[in-house]
Enzyme design. Sequence first.
Site, short mmCIF file in Angstrom:
data_model
loop_
_atom_site.label_atom_id
_atom_site.label_comp_id
_atom_site.label_asym_id
_atom_site.label_seq_id
_atom_site.Cartn_x
_atom_site.Cartn_y
_atom_site.Cartn_z
N ASP A 71 0.87 -1.17 0.00
CA ASP A 71 0.00 0.00 0.00
C ASP A 71 0.91 1.22 0.00
OD1 ASP A 71 -1.70 2.11 0.50
OD2 ASP A 71 -2.71 1.17 2.21
N ASN A 73 -0.09 4.24 -0.76
CA ASN A 73 -0.89 5.43 -0.48
C ASN A 73 -0.62 6.55 -1.48
OD1 ASN A 73 -2.73 5.02 1.71
ND2 ASN A 73 -0.95 4.71 3.01
#
Length: 185
Positions: A71, A73
Site C-alpha cells: 500500500d 498510499n
Amino acid sequence: MERSSVLQVTMLESMEQPDHVVCLCNTHLYFHPTACNIRLILAAAALRHIQAICDAYTQEGKTTGMVFCGDFNSAPHLGVYQLMTFQMVPSDHADWSSDGKEQLLSTLELHQPMNIISACGTPAYTNYTSGFQATLDYIFIDDDRLEVTKIVPLPSDEEVKANIAIPSQVFPSDHLALVCDLKFS
C-alpha cells in the site's frame, strides 16, 4: 524522521535455479492527505535499500529479480508512482509542496536506476470506500529480470459496489488484493 513507515525484505532462492534470487519487498507508506512529500522520501529510501541488497546478490553472480508490493498510499498521477515507473521525480514536482510552503522541498530531485513497471497495471481503483476511490496498491517489478505471466482479475465494479463500499461482507478489507504470476525473463 517523525513519520514512520515499514519495509520488509526477504530474499528467495529458486530451488530449480539456485543462481536466481528474488528480492521480495513489502511496504505500507505513511498516510496523510498532505504527505506526498513524505511518501516520496520514504519510497526513495526504500528503493535505495532494495537496490543495495539486489546489487550485493548480483555481485555474487546471482540473477536478481525485484518485487516491491504494498500500500503505497499514492495514486498513479503522484510522485511515488512516477519515481517507480519513470525513474525520477523533478524538483518542481507538485508533490514537493504537498504540505504547504513551510515544508517545501524545492531543490530535491529523485532518481532511481531500475526499470520498474506495475505488474498489474493501473486499475481504476484498489481502494474503494464511500468517500474515496483510487489506486493506492501496486506490485512493482524489475522489468529487466521478471515478466508477468498471469494477472488474476479484480472483482467487477458491480461486485465491489454491491454493498456500497468495501470493506463489506464479501470483501474484508477496504483494499482489493492484487495477484499475479511472475517468472524470470
